[in-house]
Design an enzyme around this catalytic site. Structure first.
Site, PDB file in Angstrom:
ATOM      1  N   SER A 271      37.976  11.476  51.416  1.00  0.00           N
ATOM      2  CA  SER A 271      39.378  11.807  51.616  1.00  0.00           C
ATOM      3  C   SER A 271      40.110  11.835  50.262  1.00  0.00           C
ATOM      4  CB  SER A 271      39.994  10.812  52.598  1.00  0.00           C
ATOM      5  OG  SER A 271      41.239  11.248  53.053  1.00  0.00           O
ATOM      6  N   ASP A 363      37.715  19.046  60.630  1.00  0.00           N
ATOM      7  CA  ASP A 363      38.565  18.073  59.949  1.00  0.00           C
ATOM      8  C   ASP A 363      40.024  18.464  60.156  1.00  0.00           C
ATOM      9  OD1 ASP A 363      39.930  16.436  58.127  1.00  0.00           O
ATOM     10  OD2 ASP A 363      38.287  16.494  56.682  1.00  0.00           O
ATOM     11  N   HIS A 398      36.984  14.304  60.247  1.00  0.00           N
ATOM     12  CA  HIS A 398      37.298  13.847  58.896  1.00  0.00           C
ATOM     13  C   HIS A 398      36.513  12.596  58.498  1.00  0.00           C
ATOM     14  CE1 HIS A 398      39.759  13.259  55.318  1.00  0.00           C
ATOM     15  NE2 HIS A 398      40.032  12.017  55.701  1.00  0.00           N
TER      16      HIS A 398
END
Length: 466
Positions: A271, A363, A398
């Site tokens: 991330s 995602d 994600h």
């Protein structure tokens, strides 16, 4: 005619009585045999990414049962998974070979009792399972119940059960808190004298010191430094966010450690950690990375900005944030469209070390797939695309974590810079996401071994065939 009807009726009665006797006999054997039912899990103690075999024995052939898994997190919340099975002719059920007929997963899924764990009914909404104390195991109670059950497990008598331990730290891994240079970090050293390759492990925008991935990486032979860079002690004390020198200090800690190979250091980010990883890999004059791994992130950022300025740049695009009908926040549009202006994205064409990109195509938090395609184009134009490997997974979200971590499509999240508590939509479909986690982890370990140890050692080869 009457005799035929009588004969037919008699056959029906005989058939019913025979079935009832068989059922009662089986039930009686089952009742008598409760103490004889055996449920085993092998290995009962193992690493979090190690598969196990669940076996139920000594039940009647054709017997219907439910296998149930229960885990109580350190935060006090309980998670469960369950699956329905029918015993074979030998009176056994092997979860690694036999199909689940229903429950939290279906089909032959050896590790379904872990990756399909979900909060028990009545739990607080938007939970996410994360290991806090890596020095203790994740304990999972696995039990067998008569019939195909879907609820009320705590009110029923189990046929048999056992408790399994899943560890992030292998025996001999050492956990060393690091505070030198103003760092808030934990170093995990593999068993043995070393020296070992080093790895700097960065999580995302939620901050805090998250140790479990670094501990697991150390269990596979990499000296791994878990680094808190958004909420470290120095930021709490001064109110100022760290600058690039903070990451370079962490790198030097690895480089200068007597048990670490200073010329064989990698960086792994997920991330927002990907943003830092790519930036430092390209622009730092201190960090000479042997390779880098970026999971679910992007190269889009003001390249000359500090960490605080990078976060503020995302906030400036807050109007692109969407909220779905379930009041879940979708942030993937913050970096879209991918900019063409060089000052707004890392110049990956200058990258000189191998890069592994791990992408979930569903995602909903970052535009990771679009970023990966742009990175690919940039590196092809620059002539360094031979350094790039992309693992892209349809229907994965994600939070691509180590294998068998339960998939969480959305969970509560508090942003470090805004302090606003939201429910973030991460995306992903449970089965596809779980497959992605297992495959990506296996290939990440192979990638790291190849570039940090200089070749595919026997361990890497066997792991790639799990």
């Amino acid at each position: 005619m009457a005799s035929v009807q009588s004969y037919t009726f008699g056959c029906i009665i005989l058939h019913v009585l025979t079935y009832q006797l068989f059922y009662l006999s089986a039930q009686s054997r089952m009742d008598r045999g409760h103490c004889c039912v055996k449920l085993s899990v092998k290995p009962s103690r193992g690493l979090m990414d190690e598969k196990f075999i669940v076996l139920v024995q000594n039940v009647p052939p054709g017997f219907q049962l439910t296998i149930h898994a229960l885990h109580k997190c350190e935060d006090g919340h309980s998670w469960e998974a369950f699956a329905h099975y029918t015993a074979n002719a030998a009176g056994t059920v092997n979860v690694s070979e036999d199909p689940s007929l229903g429950g939290t997963f279906s089909g032959v899924e050896q590790m379904g009792l872990l990756w399909s764990l979900r909060p028990v009914p009545g739990s607080k909404p938007a939970l996410r399972m994360r290991k806090e104390n890596v020095q203790t195991p994740m304990e999972v109670a696995i039990s067998g119940y008569q019939g195909h059950q879907t609820e009320g497990f705590t009110d029923q008598v189990q046929l048999a059960g056992t408790v399994v331990e899943r560890w992030y730290m292998a025996p001999g891994v050492r956990r060393v808190p690091i505070t030198e240079g103003g760092l808030t970090a934990t170093l995990f050293l593999p068993p043995g004298p070393g020296p070992f390759p080093g790895l700097l492990d960065l999580w995302g925008g939620g901050g805090k010191l998250v140790e479990y991935r670094a501990a697991l990486l150390a269990s596979h032979g990499f000296a791994s430094l878990a680094l808190d860079y958004l909420t470290p002690k120095i930021t709490i004390e001064t109110g100022k966010m760290v600058d690039n020198s903070y990451f370079e200090t962490a790198y030097r800690v690895l480089e200068q450690h007597p048990q670490i190979l200073g010329s064989r250091i990698a960086m792994l980010g997920l991330s927002f950690g990907t943003s830092i990883t790519l930036k430092m890999a390209v622009y730092s004059k201190v960090m000479k990375l042997r390779c880098a791994v970026s999971i679910s992130g992007s190269h889009v950022q003001p390249i000359h900005g500090s960490v605080e300025q990078m976060l503020n740049a995302f906030n400036e695009n807050a109007s692109k944030i969407r909220i779905n009908e379930e009041n879940q926040v979708i942030c993937r549009d913050l970096t879209l469209p991918i900019p063409t202006e060089p000052a707004l994205k890392v110049d990956v064409g200058r990258l000189q070390c191998p890069l592994l990109l791990v992408v979930g195509e569903d995602d909903q938090n970052w535009a990771a797939y679009e970023a990966a395609m742009d990175i690919k184009d940039m590196m092809e134009r620059a002539g360094n695309s031979h350094l790039l490997t992309i693992l892209s997974y349809p229907n994965a979200g994600h939070l691509i974590e180590p294998p068998y971590t339960p998939h969480v499509r959305a969970s509560a999240y508090r942003s470090v810079n805004t302090h606003e508590k939201i429910v973030a939509l991460w995306g992903g479909e449970t089965v596809a996401h779980s497959r992605a986690q297992e495959d990506a982890w296996r290939k990440t370990l192979v990638f790291l071994r190849e570039h940090l140890y200089g070749g595919r050692n026997p361990g890497a080869t066997s792991l790639s065939h799990l």
